[in-house]
Scaffold this motif. Structure first.
Motif, PDB file in Angstrom:
ATOM      1  N   HIS A  41       0.775  -1.296   0.106  1.00 41.91           N
ATOM      2  CA  HIS A  41       0.168  -0.008   0.164  1.00 41.91           C
ATOM      3  C   HIS A  41       0.961   1.327   0.174  1.00 41.91           C
ATOM      4  O   HIS A  41       0.419   2.227  -0.853  1.00 41.91           O
ATOM      5  CB  HIS A  41      -1.036  -0.214   1.308  1.00 41.91           C
ATOM      6  CG  HIS A  41      -1.623   1.344   1.517  1.00 41.91           C
ATOM      7  ND1 HIS A  41      -2.566   1.844   0.690  1.00 41.91           N
ATOM      8  CD2 HIS A  41      -1.093   2.436   2.192  1.00 41.91           C
ATOM      9  CE1 HIS A  41      -3.056   2.821   1.220  1.00 41.91           C
ATOM     10  NE2 HIS A  41      -2.272   3.075   1.850  1.00 41.91           N
ATOM     11  N   PHE A  42       1.766   1.287   0.767  1.00 41.73           N
ATOM     12  CA  PHE A  42       2.713   2.468   1.019  1.00 41.73           C
ATOM     13  C   PHE A  42       3.735   2.771  -0.145  1.00 41.73           C
ATOM     14  O   PHE A  42       3.811   3.966  -0.620  1.00 41.73           O
ATOM     15  CB  PHE A  42       3.322   2.589   2.418  1.00 41.73           C
ATOM     16  CG  PHE A  42       2.464   3.071   3.555  1.00 41.73           C
ATOM     17  CD1 PHE A  42       1.816   4.131   3.678  1.00 41.73           C
ATOM     18  CD2 PHE A  42       1.910   1.761   4.463  1.00 41.73           C
ATOM     19  CE1 PHE A  42       0.650   4.339   4.533  1.00 41.73           C
ATOM     20  CE2 PHE A  42       0.995   2.042   5.348  1.00 41.73           C
ATOM     21  CZ  PHE A  42       0.612   3.540   5.548  1.00 41.73           C
ATOM     22  N   TYR A  43       4.205   1.508  -0.639  1.00 43.79           N
ATOM     23  CA  TYR A  43       4.987   1.606  -2.067  1.00 43.79           C
ATOM     24  C   TYR A  43       3.976   2.374  -3.016  1.00 43.79           C
ATOM     25  O   TYR A  43       4.409   3.139  -3.456  1.00 43.79           O
ATOM     26  CB  TYR A  43       5.309   0.295  -2.064  1.00 43.79           C
ATOM     27  CG  TYR A  43       6.406   0.211  -3.447  1.00 43.79           C
ATOM     28  CD1 TYR A  43       7.538   0.814  -3.415  1.00 43.79           C
ATOM     29  CD2 TYR A  43       5.876  -0.053  -4.700  1.00 43.79           C
ATOM     30  CE1 TYR A  43       8.440   0.834  -4.600  1.00 43.79           C
ATOM     31  CE2 TYR A  43       6.677  -0.053  -5.734  1.00 43.79           C
ATOM     32  CZ  TYR A  43       7.942   0.274  -5.708  1.00 43.79           C
ATOM     33  OH  TYR A  43       8.887   0.327  -6.987  1.00 43.79           O
ATOM     34  N   ASN A  44       2.945   1.983  -3.189  1.00 44.24           N
ATOM     35  CA  ASN A  44       1.925   2.339  -4.139  1.00 44.24           C
ATOM     36  C   ASN A  44       1.725   3.834  -3.996  1.00 44.24           C
ATOM     37  O   ASN A  44       1.473   4.528  -4.946  1.00 44.24           O
ATOM     38  CB  ASN A  44       0.821   1.538  -4.424  1.00 44.24           C
ATOM     39  CG  ASN A  44       0.945   0.052  -4.726  1.00 44.24           C
ATOM     40  OD1 ASN A  44       2.015  -0.262  -5.662  1.00 44.24           O
ATOM     41  ND2 ASN A  44       0.003  -0.784  -4.509  1.00 44.24           N
ATOM     42  N   LEU A  45       1.451   4.089  -2.766  1.00 47.71           N
ATOM     43  CA  LEU A  45       1.277   5.574  -2.376  1.00 47.71           C
ATOM     44  C   LEU A  45       2.138   6.405  -2.668  1.00 47.71           C
ATOM     45  O   LEU A  45       1.963   7.531  -3.211  1.00 47.71           O
ATOM     46  CB  LEU A  45       0.732   5.583  -0.908  1.00 47.71           C
ATOM     47  CG  LEU A  45      -0.003   7.078  -0.365  1.00 47.71           C
ATOM     48  CD1 LEU A  45      -1.139   7.272  -0.567  1.00 47.71           C
ATOM     49  CD2 LEU A  45       0.266   6.943   1.241  1.00 47.71           C
ATOM     50  N   ALA A  46       3.448   5.884  -2.363  1.00 50.99           N
ATOM     51  CA  ALA A  46       4.677   6.754  -2.634  1.00 50.99           C
ATOM     52  C   ALA A  46       4.892   6.903  -3.934  1.00 50.99           C
ATOM     53  O   ALA A  46       5.293   8.155  -4.727  1.00 50.99           O
ATOM     54  CB  ALA A  46       5.807   6.271  -2.015  1.00 50.99           C
ATOM     55  N   LYS A  47       4.399   5.958  -4.897  1.00 48.42           N
ATOM     56  CA  LYS A  47       4.848   5.909  -6.323  1.00 48.42           C
ATOM     57  C   LYS A  47       3.709   6.919  -7.081  1.00 48.42           C
ATOM     58  O   LYS A  47       3.904   7.735  -8.021  1.00 48.42           O
ATOM     59  CB  LYS A  47       4.370   4.602  -6.982  1.00 48.42           C
ATOM     60  CG  LYS A  47       5.500   3.432  -6.582  1.00 48.42           C
ATOM     61  CD  LYS A  47       6.891   3.848  -7.292  1.00 48.42           C
ATOM     62  CE  LYS A  47       6.803   3.260  -8.645  1.00 48.42           C
ATOM     63  NZ  LYS A  47       8.243   3.584  -9.323  1.00 48.42           N
ATOM     64  N   GLN A  48       2.579   7.450  -6.393  1.00 48.17           N
ATOM     65  CA  GLN A  48       1.647   8.279  -6.802  1.00 48.17           C
ATOM     66  C   GLN A  48       2.211   9.882  -6.629  1.00 48.17           C
ATOM     67  O   GLN A  48       1.556  10.830  -7.180  1.00 48.17           O
ATOM     68  CB  GLN A  48       0.318   8.224  -6.083  1.00 48.17           C
ATOM     69  CG  GLN A  48      -0.372   6.897  -6.464  1.00 48.17           C
ATOM     70  CD  GLN A  48      -1.520   6.741  -5.646  1.00 48.17           C
ATOM     71  OE1 GLN A  48      -2.415   7.642  -5.615  1.00 48.17           O
ATOM     72  NE2 GLN A  48      -1.720   5.693  -5.065  1.00 48.17           N
ATOM     73  N   SER A  49       3.208   9.932  -5.952  1.00 46.68           N
ATOM     74  CA  SER A  49       3.748  11.255  -5.401  1.00 46.68           C
ATOM     75  C   SER A  49       4.685  11.619  -6.712  1.00 46.68           C
ATOM     76  O   SER A  49       4.811  10.967  -7.586  1.00 46.68           O
ATOM     77  CB  SER A  49       4.563  11.315  -4.279  1.00 46.68           C
ATOM     78  OG  SER A  49       5.875  10.613  -4.332  1.00 46.68           O
ATOM     79  N   ALA A  50       5.276  12.905  -6.494  1.00 47.87           N
ATOM     80  CA  ALA A  50       6.071  13.625  -7.585  1.00 47.87           C
ATOM     81  C   ALA A  50       7.531  13.297  -7.100  1.00 47.87           C
ATOM     82  O   ALA A  50       8.582  13.581  -7.827  1.00 47.87           O
ATOM     83  CB  ALA A  50       5.957  15.154  -7.444  1.00 47.87           C
ATOM     84  N   ALA A  51       7.808  12.090  -6.351  1.00 45.05           N
ATOM     85  CA  ALA A  51       9.189  11.791  -6.067  1.00 45.05           C
ATOM     86  C   ALA A  51       9.425  10.358  -6.479  1.00 45.05           C
ATOM     87  O   ALA A  51       8.461   9.642  -6.526  1.00 45.05           O
ATOM     88  CB  ALA A  51       9.313  11.635  -4.437  1.00 45.05           C
ATOM     89  N   GLU A  52      10.722  10.128  -6.724  1.00 42.02           N
ATOM     90  CA  GLU A  52      11.004   8.841  -6.944  1.00 42.02           C
ATOM     91  C   GLU A  52      11.086   7.950  -5.655  1.00 42.02           C
ATOM     92  O   GLU A  52      11.229   8.214  -4.607  1.00 42.02           O
ATOM     93  CB  GLU A  52      12.525   8.635  -7.550  1.00 42.02           C
ATOM     94  CG  GLU A  52      12.689   7.273  -7.870  1.00 42.02           C
ATOM     95  CD  GLU A  52      12.510   6.922  -9.314  1.00 42.02           C
ATOM     96  OE1 GLU A  52      12.182   5.526  -9.509  1.00 42.02           O
ATOM     97  OE2 GLU A  52      11.962   7.666  -9.920  1.00 42.02           O
ATOM     98  N   THR A  53      10.637   6.530  -5.833  1.00 42.91           N
ATOM     99  CA  THR A  53      10.436   5.752  -4.566  1.00 42.91           C
ATOM    100  C   THR A  53      11.501   4.630  -4.590  1.00 42.91           C
ATOM    101  O   THR A  53      11.707   3.928  -5.561  1.00 42.91           O
ATOM    102  CB  THR A  53       8.987   5.214  -4.554  1.00 42.91           C
ATOM    103  OG1 THR A  53       8.052   6.328  -4.435  1.00 42.91           O
ATOM    104  CG2 THR A  53       8.571   4.319  -3.372  1.00 42.91           C
TER     105      THR A  53
END
Length: 225
Positions: A41-53
Motif C-alpha cells: 500500500h505505502f509503496y503504491n502510495l509513494a509511487k503516486q507522488s512527485a518523488a522517486e520511490t
C-alpha cells in the motif's frame, strides 16, 4: 542533481511478524500477510507522488544497529544524486498522499520535515542533503519514546512539524486510526481470511471492528521509522 526521493524503510513480512502481532485472532502468517499488504500500500502510495520511490527492506538494509541502517539508507539514496530524501515506514495507516506531497514541497524549499507519532516516534523524516549530519543522525535514540524529541533537538528550529499520527504494531492499535480510513477495509478482508472462529465467519466484519471500547485498549506501542 535530481530533486527528491522517498524511502520506504520496512522489514520483510517474515521478519516483521517476529516483532509484531497485527491480528489477535490468528497466526504469525496473518501478520505476515498484513505486513505485506501494508508495505505494498505505502509503496503504491509513494509511487503516486512527485518523488522517486525506493523500497529498502530487511535484506537491503546495511548496518548492525537501527541507527546505522537508516543512516546508510539516506546516504545511499543521496549518492544516487537526490537533493532531498523523505523516509517513511509501513505502519502509519493515516499517512496520506496529501501529507507526502506537502513534505515534498517543504524539502524542496530546503526545509526539514518531521512527522511525529503519539508514542514519541516518527512516521516521516524528510531531510535536504545540506541538513544531513551523518554522525548526529545515526546517534539519535532510535525506536524509543524520545526519538522525535531527539530529531527536534537535532534540527531545531529549522524544521516543519506535520500532524501527530498513530503507528500500528499490534491489532488493537488499529483502533487509534481514523475511522474513515479506507485501508482498514482492506486489512479487514485479510484478517477475516485467517479467522477460524465460526462466530466471526458467519458475520461480515466492518471497519468498526478495529474501533473497540477504549477501556479495553492499551496505549500505543513504541515506534520509530
Amino acid at each position: 542533481m535530481k530533486k527528491t526521493a522517498i524511502i520506504l524503510f520496512a522489514d520483510l513480512p517474515g521478519f516483521e511478524a517476529k516483532k509484531k502481532s497485527l491480528s489477535n485472532f490468528s497466526s504469525q502468517k496473518a501478520t505476515e500477510k498484513l505486513s505485506q499488504t501494508l508495505t505494498q500500500h505505502f509503496y503504491n502510495l509513494a509511487k503516486q507522488s512527485a518523488a522517486e520511490t525506493f523500497l529498502i527492506d530487511t535484506y537491503h538494509q546495511k548496518g548492525k544497529s537501527f541507527g546505522e541502517r537508516i543512516t546508510n539508507a539516506f546516504i545511499d539514496v543521496y549518492a544516487k544524486g537526490y537533493e532531498n530524501v523523505i523516509c517513511i515506514g509501513n505502519d502509519c495507516l493515516d499517512l496520506s498522499l496529501e501529507l507526502l506531497q506537502k513534505s515534498i514541497v517543504q524539502v524542496e524549499n530546503n526545509n526539514v520535515v518531521l512527522g511525529p507519532t503519539f508514542d514519541g516516534g516518527a512516521y516521516l523524516i524528510g531531510i535536504p542533503i545540506a541538513n544531513f549530519d551523518l554522525i548526529k543522525f545515526q546517534n539519535i535514540n532510535w525506536q524509543n519514546t524520545t526519538t522525535f524529541k531527539n530529531l527536534q533537538d537535532l534540527f531545531y528550529p529549522d524544521y516543519v512539524k506535520l500532524e501527530v499520527l498513530v503507528d500500528v504494531d499490534y491489532q488493537h492499535d488499529f483502533s487509534f486510526t481514523k475511522k474513515d480510513n479506507p485501508l482498514l477495509k482492506v486489512l479487514l478482508t485479510v484478517i477475516k481470511s485467517f479467522i477460524n472462529s465460526s462466530n466471526f465467519s458467519r458475520k461480515p466484519l466492518k471497519a468498526a471492528f478495529f474501533h473497540i471500547d477504549s477501556a479495553f485498549l492499551k496505549g500505543p506501542p513504541l515506534f520509530s521509522i
